[in-house]
Design an enzyme around this catalytic site. Structure first.
Site, PDB file in Angstrom:
ATOM      1  N   ARG A 143     -19.366 -21.195  -4.169  1.00 56.54           N
ATOM      2  CA  ARG A 143     -18.006 -21.719  -3.975  1.00 56.54           C
ATOM      3  C   ARG A 143     -17.548 -22.330  -5.289  1.00 56.54           C
ATOM      4  O   ARG A 143     -18.170 -23.234  -5.808  1.00 56.54           O
ATOM      5  CB  ARG A 143     -17.963 -22.784  -2.875  1.00 56.54           C
ATOM      6  CG  ARG A 143     -16.520 -22.999  -2.336  1.00 56.54           C
ATOM      7  CD  ARG A 143     -16.408 -24.191  -1.406  1.00 56.54           C
ATOM      8  NE  ARG A 143     -16.642 -25.412  -2.109  1.00 56.54           N
ATOM      9  CZ  ARG A 143     -17.460 -26.390  -1.689  1.00 56.54           C
ATOM     10  NH1 ARG A 143     -18.088 -26.290  -0.554  1.00 56.54           N
ATOM     11  NH2 ARG A 143     -17.634 -27.474  -2.430  1.00 56.54           N
ATOM     12  N   GLU A 159     -16.027 -27.241 -10.596  1.00 55.43           N
ATOM     13  CA  GLU A 159     -17.434 -26.855 -10.703  1.00 55.43           C
ATOM     14  C   GLU A 159     -17.641 -25.579  -9.909  1.00 55.43           C
ATOM     15  O   GLU A 159     -16.794 -25.169  -9.112  1.00 55.43           O
ATOM     16  CB  GLU A 159     -18.346 -27.955 -10.146  1.00 55.43           C
ATOM     17  CG  GLU A 159     -18.135 -28.187  -8.657  1.00 55.43           C
ATOM     18  CD  GLU A 159     -19.370 -28.688  -7.920  1.00 55.43           C
ATOM     19  OE1 GLU A 159     -20.473 -28.678  -8.474  1.00 55.43           O
ATOM     20  OE2 GLU A 159     -19.205 -29.065  -6.748  1.00 55.43           O
ATOM     21  N   ASN A 161     -20.448 -23.990  -7.359  1.00 58.63           N
ATOM     22  CA  ASN A 161     -21.642 -24.259  -6.566  1.00 58.63           C
ATOM     23  C   ASN A 161     -22.368 -22.959  -6.272  1.00 58.63           C
ATOM     24  O   ASN A 161     -21.780 -22.033  -5.711  1.00 58.63           O
ATOM     25  CB  ASN A 161     -21.249 -24.920  -5.243  1.00 58.63           C
ATOM     26  CG  ASN A 161     -20.633 -26.287  -5.460  1.00 58.63           C
ATOM     27  OD1 ASN A 161     -21.324 -27.231  -5.840  1.00 58.63           O
ATOM     28  ND2 ASN A 161     -19.326 -26.393  -5.257  1.00 58.63           N
ATOM     29  N   SER A 166     -21.131 -25.525   1.008  1.00 61.43           N
ATOM     30  CA  SER A 166     -20.969 -25.909   2.411  1.00 61.43           C
ATOM     31  C   SER A 166     -19.582 -25.576   2.958  1.00 61.43           C
ATOM     32  O   SER A 166     -18.664 -25.266   2.207  1.00 61.43           O
ATOM     33  CB  SER A 166     -21.265 -27.394   2.584  1.00 61.43           C
ATOM     34  OG  SER A 166     -20.394 -28.119   1.761  1.00 61.43           O
ATOM     35  N   LYS A 324     -24.277 -28.377 -13.961  1.00 60.23           N
ATOM     36  CA  LYS A 324     -23.102 -28.778 -14.737  1.00 60.23           C
ATOM     37  C   LYS A 324     -23.327 -28.530 -16.231  1.00 60.23           C
ATOM     38  O   LYS A 324     -22.389 -28.238 -16.966  1.00 60.23           O
ATOM     39  CB  LYS A 324     -22.748 -30.221 -14.424  1.00 60.23           C
ATOM     40  CG  LYS A 324     -22.096 -30.210 -13.038  1.00 60.23           C
ATOM     41  CD  LYS A 324     -22.119 -31.349 -12.224  1.00 60.23           C
ATOM     42  CE  LYS A 324     -21.419 -31.084 -10.908  1.00 60.23           C
ATOM     43  NZ  LYS A 324     -22.283 -30.922  -9.754  1.00 60.23           N
ATOM     44  N   LYS A 378     -20.639 -36.713 -15.857  1.00 62.49           N
ATOM     45  CA  LYS A 378     -21.349 -36.055 -14.748  1.00 62.49           C
ATOM     46  C   LYS A 378     -22.834 -35.838 -15.051  1.00 62.49           C
ATOM     47  O   LYS A 378     -23.178 -35.209 -16.043  1.00 62.49           O
ATOM     48  CB  LYS A 378     -20.737 -34.670 -14.489  1.00 62.49           C
ATOM     49  CG  LYS A 378     -19.288 -34.699 -14.043  1.00 62.49           C
ATOM     50  CD  LYS A 378     -18.871 -33.307 -13.585  1.00 62.49           C
ATOM     51  CE  LYS A 378     -17.472 -33.316 -13.026  1.00 62.49           C
ATOM     52  NZ  LYS A 378     -17.141 -32.018 -12.412  1.00 62.49           N
ATOM     53  N   GLU A 382     -25.719 -32.674  -7.274  1.00 62.54           N
ATOM     54  CA  GLU A 382     -24.836 -31.988  -6.332  1.00 62.54           C
ATOM     55  C   GLU A 382     -24.652 -32.850  -5.094  1.00 62.54           C
ATOM     56  O   GLU A 382     -25.470 -33.713  -4.801  1.00 62.54           O
ATOM     57  CB  GLU A 382     -25.469 -30.654  -5.900  1.00 62.54           C
ATOM     58  CG  GLU A 382     -25.650 -29.649  -7.000  1.00 62.54           C
ATOM     59  CD  GLU A 382     -24.338 -29.189  -7.584  1.00 62.54           C
ATOM     60  OE1 GLU A 382     -23.333 -29.153  -6.861  1.00 62.54           O
ATOM     61  OE2 GLU A 382     -24.308 -28.903  -8.790  1.00 62.54           O
ATOM     62  N   GLY A 383     -23.591 -32.568  -4.368  1.00 63.31           N
ATOM     63  CA  GLY A 383     -23.422 -33.180  -3.052  1.00 63.31           C
ATOM     64  C   GLY A 383     -22.457 -34.343  -3.020  1.00 63.31           C
ATOM     65  O   GLY A 383     -22.236 -34.945  -1.980  1.00 63.31           O
ATOM     66  N   ARG A 465      -9.995 -29.097   0.510  1.00 62.00           N
ATOM     67  CA  ARG A 465     -10.393 -30.464   0.854  1.00 62.00           C
ATOM     68  C   ARG A 465      -9.346 -31.414   0.311  1.00 62.00           C
ATOM     69  O   ARG A 465      -8.870 -31.252  -0.813  1.00 62.00           O
ATOM     70  CB  ARG A 465     -11.767 -30.807   0.258  1.00 62.00           C
ATOM     71  CG  ARG A 465     -12.910 -30.168   1.033  1.00 62.00           C
ATOM     72  CD  ARG A 465     -14.221 -30.378   0.329  1.00 62.00           C
ATOM     73  NE  ARG A 465     -14.182 -29.831  -1.011  1.00 62.00           N
ATOM     74  CZ  ARG A 465     -15.135 -30.009  -1.917  1.00 62.00           C
ATOM     75  NH1 ARG A 465     -16.188 -30.734  -1.633  1.00 62.00           N
ATOM     76  NH2 ARG A 465     -15.040 -29.460  -3.114  1.00 62.00           N
TER      77      ARG A 465
HETATM   78  P1  ADP Z   1     -20.581 -32.273  -6.812  1.00 62.52           P
HETATM   79  O1  ADP Z   1     -21.480 -31.154  -7.204  1.00 62.52           O
HETATM   80  O2  ADP Z   1     -21.325 -33.549  -6.555  1.00 62.52           O
HETATM   81  O3  ADP Z   1     -19.624 -31.905  -5.740  1.00 62.52           O
HETATM   82  P2  ADP Z   1     -18.245 -32.269  -8.565  1.00 62.52           P
HETATM   83  O4  ADP Z   1     -18.242 -31.876  -9.989  1.00 62.52           O
HETATM   84  O5  ADP Z   1     -17.604 -31.334  -7.620  1.00 62.52           O
HETATM   85  O6  ADP Z   1     -19.757 -32.603  -8.152  1.00 62.52           O
HETATM   86  O7  ADP Z   1     -17.558 -33.674  -8.448  1.00 62.52           O
HETATM   87  C1  ADP Z   1     -17.379 -34.323  -7.206  1.00 62.52           C
HETATM   88  C2  ADP Z   1     -15.921 -34.668  -7.007  1.00 62.52           C
HETATM   89  O8  ADP Z   1     -15.457 -35.465  -8.087  1.00 62.52           O
HETATM   90  C3  ADP Z   1     -14.991 -33.486  -6.950  1.00 62.52           C
HETATM   91  O9  ADP Z   1     -14.910 -32.961  -5.639  1.00 62.52           O
HETATM   92  C4  ADP Z   1     -13.670 -34.084  -7.416  1.00 62.52           C
HETATM   93  O10 ADP Z   1     -13.010 -34.742  -6.352  1.00 62.52           O
HETATM   94  C5  ADP Z   1     -14.115 -35.138  -8.422  1.00 62.52           C
HETATM   95  N1  ADP Z   1     -14.083 -34.575  -9.779  1.00 62.52           N
HETATM   96  C6  ADP Z   1     -15.077 -33.892 -10.397  1.00 62.52           C
HETATM   97  N2  ADP Z   1     -14.705 -33.501 -11.628  1.00 62.52           N
HETATM   98  C7  ADP Z   1     -13.446 -33.939 -11.804  1.00 62.52           C
HETATM   99  C8  ADP Z   1     -12.508 -33.861 -12.882  1.00 62.52           C
HETATM  100  N3  ADP Z   1     -12.805 -33.254 -14.021  1.00 62.52           N
HETATM  101  N4  ADP Z   1     -11.287 -34.443 -12.711  1.00 62.52           N
HETATM  102  C9  ADP Z   1     -10.987 -35.076 -11.558  1.00 62.52           C
HETATM  103  N5  ADP Z   1     -11.823 -35.183 -10.507  1.00 62.52           N
HETATM  104  C10 ADP Z   1     -13.047 -34.630 -10.617  1.00 62.52           C
HETATM  105 MG    MG Z   2     -21.444 -29.187  -6.479  1.00 57.40          MG
HETATM  106 MG    MG Z   3     -18.141 -30.501  -5.856  1.00 58.95          MG
END
Ligand code: ADP
Ligand code: MG
Ligand code: MG
Length: 489
Positions: A143, A159, A161, A166, A324, A378, A382-383, A465
């Site tokens: 995803r 990102e 996945n 999920s 990442k 970051k 994950e999660g 979401r």
């Molecule tokens: P995970 O693998 O834990 O889901 P993400 O990279 O998706 O990690 O980050 C989790 C959440 O943080 C995302 O769903 C988003 O809401 C927020 N986020 C992540 N990166 C950014 C970004 N560059 N700008 C704004 N919000 C972000």
């Molecule tokens: Mg993720």
């Molecule tokens: Mg995410």
């Protein structure tokens, strides 16, 4: 049932998602909310209820509706098309990168010194290399998540996945729920149910799992879903295994990593046998976080799976491609070209890359300390709930720099995306709130190949979401966001 109706603030009476001039009454919204809650209960749009201690272990016990938005969130068609068209390109990219073992090992070599979890994954990867282990049947259920940046009007990837993507099950249902709501109330709301795209995520993922099972070609084998010991999001997973069984006649078993260690072995011909079942496909809905490996037992199970001939979704290499750090490495100049020949594809992929930096770049570290609000820090996790925002970015960077060793290598820096906010009607635990929200669009991709034959490479539904705009993180299971669908404009 719910306390929703009495808790609707009266300002909502003036809320007009479709922009109609008619003022809608509190009673109207009470009815819509109540209908949506009934629909969720009747159609399995449910998760385990935290207040019931058995709800994460025993199916059918202690369920509550999944948090959702009452109406779908508008998304311009151009972004939708762009995100959908990227899905097969990312599927192919993941596959190509997964085959470049040196790229994966080298890119993550500094990370592994300071991040034990990534180090353990790399160790398994290295062990497979030393055995010259080949994954001929490769299955990806990914995803790719995006946000639209309000300042630049660009769709940026948050990102990708590659493990435990999920909500294919519940996401599919939310689109159905929204079409149902708009079917009944669309005229009053000024919204047309035909603008909510169908969401076939669950059927496409089930089809991909079934096709992988066929390619493996062992009619008595099962699909094994690797699960956490307690899982309140089990119905999302059960949707997939139920469609797999009902539509494709493929049976599945659910096992934790600890159970796999206790009950599993690999036959001399490579067959993975767990609890007496030959396993043809291993589908991970656990194993993506260090918490899933409390002891050596779980790591032994991961190694056992990897060393078997079963199709792994994901293989250790696919898992690593989803880190990442690899996302950041792929965004460097001239790297995509190593994996993608087609120049248009390179351009399309690069267009959705936000600014991504490794922390060995002193200049960007200084800029981030100066303007931390423009960045997200970051770790390789994950999660949801792991990233660092705002002034915490500055504090963390100072701390890591003062510690001197390689601590910075555990993280990447990403440009912060600022989506435009809008007003949404969120429902959690039967209680509704209007909130200023922002949304994240996830596009599922399924990829299956056997040696040179690509059997599936497609976009496979979506997940919207929506979260309160003041919240940094976005996970639904982590309690930050609600499930939503798309209203194409
Ligand atoms: P995970 O693998 O834990 O889901 P993400 O990279 O998706 O990690 O980050 C989790 C959440 O943080 C995302 O769903 C988003 O809401 C927020 N986020 C992540 N990166 C950014 C970004 N560059 N700008 C704004 N919000 C972000
Ligand atoms: Mg993720
Ligand atoms: Mg995410």
């Amino acid at each position: 049932m719910s306390r929703a109706p009495s808790s609707i603030p009266s300002q909502l009476a003036a809320w007009k998602p479709g922009g109609s001039d008619e003022v809608l009454s509190d009673e109207f919204f009470e009815k819509v909310v109540s209908d949506a809650l009934v629909w969720s209960a009747l159609h399995g749009l449910v998760v385990g209820d935290r207040s019931n201690s058995r709800s994460g272990k025993v199916p059918g016990v202690g369920m509550v509706h999944a948090p959702f938005a009452l109406t779908p969130t508008p998304l311009p068609m151009s972004y939708w098309r762009q995100a959908c068209e990227l899905a097969p390109l990312f599927n192919e990219l993941v596959d190509r990168v997964s085959l470049d073992a040196d790229f994966l090992q080298n890119s993550l070599s500094r990370t592994k010194k300071v991040d034990e979890f990534t180090g353990r994954l790399l160790e398994i990867h290295l062990q497979m290399l030393s055995l010259d282990k080949k994954e001929e049947i490769r299955l990806g259920l990914h995803r790719s998540d995006y946000m639209v940046d309000s300042e630049t009007d660009m769709l940026y990837q948050i990102e990708l996945n590659t493990i435990s993507s999920s909500f294919p099950g519940l996401g599919s249902l939310v689109a159905d729920l929204h079409r149902n709501v708009l079917g009944h109330y669309g005229q009053d709301l000024g919204l047309d149910s035909r603008n909510v795209p169908e969401n076939p995520a669950v059927s496409q993922f089930a089809k991909a799992l079934a096709n992988a099972w066929s390619e493996y070609n062992a009619s008595s084998a099962v699909v094994m879903v690797v699960v956490q010991g307690e899982e309140r999001n089990m119905y999302d997973q059960y949707w997939l295994s139920t469609v797999l069984k009902d539509k494709h006649g493929v049976a599945s078993i659910r096992k934790t990593l600890a159970e796999i260690d206790a009950q599993g072995h690999v036959l001399p011909d490579g067959t993975l046998v767990v609890d007496g079942h030959s396993v043809s496909v291993v589908y991970f809905r656990a194993g993506y976080t260090p918490n899933d490996y409390p002891s050596e037992t779980e790591w032994r199970a991961r190694l056992l799976i990897e060393s078997s001939s079963a199709v792994k979704c994901p293989s250790i290499a696919y898992h690593l491609v989803g880190t990442k750090k690899i996302q950041q490495e792929l965004a460097k100049p001239d790297i995509l070209e190593r994996f993608v020949e087609n120049k248009d594809h390179v351009a399309a992929l690069r267009k959705c890359f936000a600014g991504l930096w490794s922390l060995d770049n002193d200049e960007i570290v200084r800029t981030a300390m100066d303007k931390p609000e423009l960045f997200v820090l970051k770790p390789q996790r994950e999660g949801g709930g792991n990233n660092i925002y705002g002034t915490d970015v500055r504090e963390m960077l100072i701390k890591l720099r003062n510690e001197g060793n390689d601590g910075l290598a555990a993280y990447i820096l990403m440009q912060r995306i600022f989506p435009k906010d809008s007003l949404s009607y969120l429902i959690r635990d039967g209680i509704s709130h209007t909130e200023k929200t922002i949304s994240e669009l996830g596009i599922y991709g399924a990829y299956l190949r056997n040696k040179d034959k690509v059997i599936i490479n497609e976009q496979s539904g979506y997940l919207m979401r929506t979260k309160v705009s003041s919240s940094n993180e976005g996970g639904v299971a982590a309690g930050f966001a609600v499930l939503d669908s798309v209203y194409l404009t």
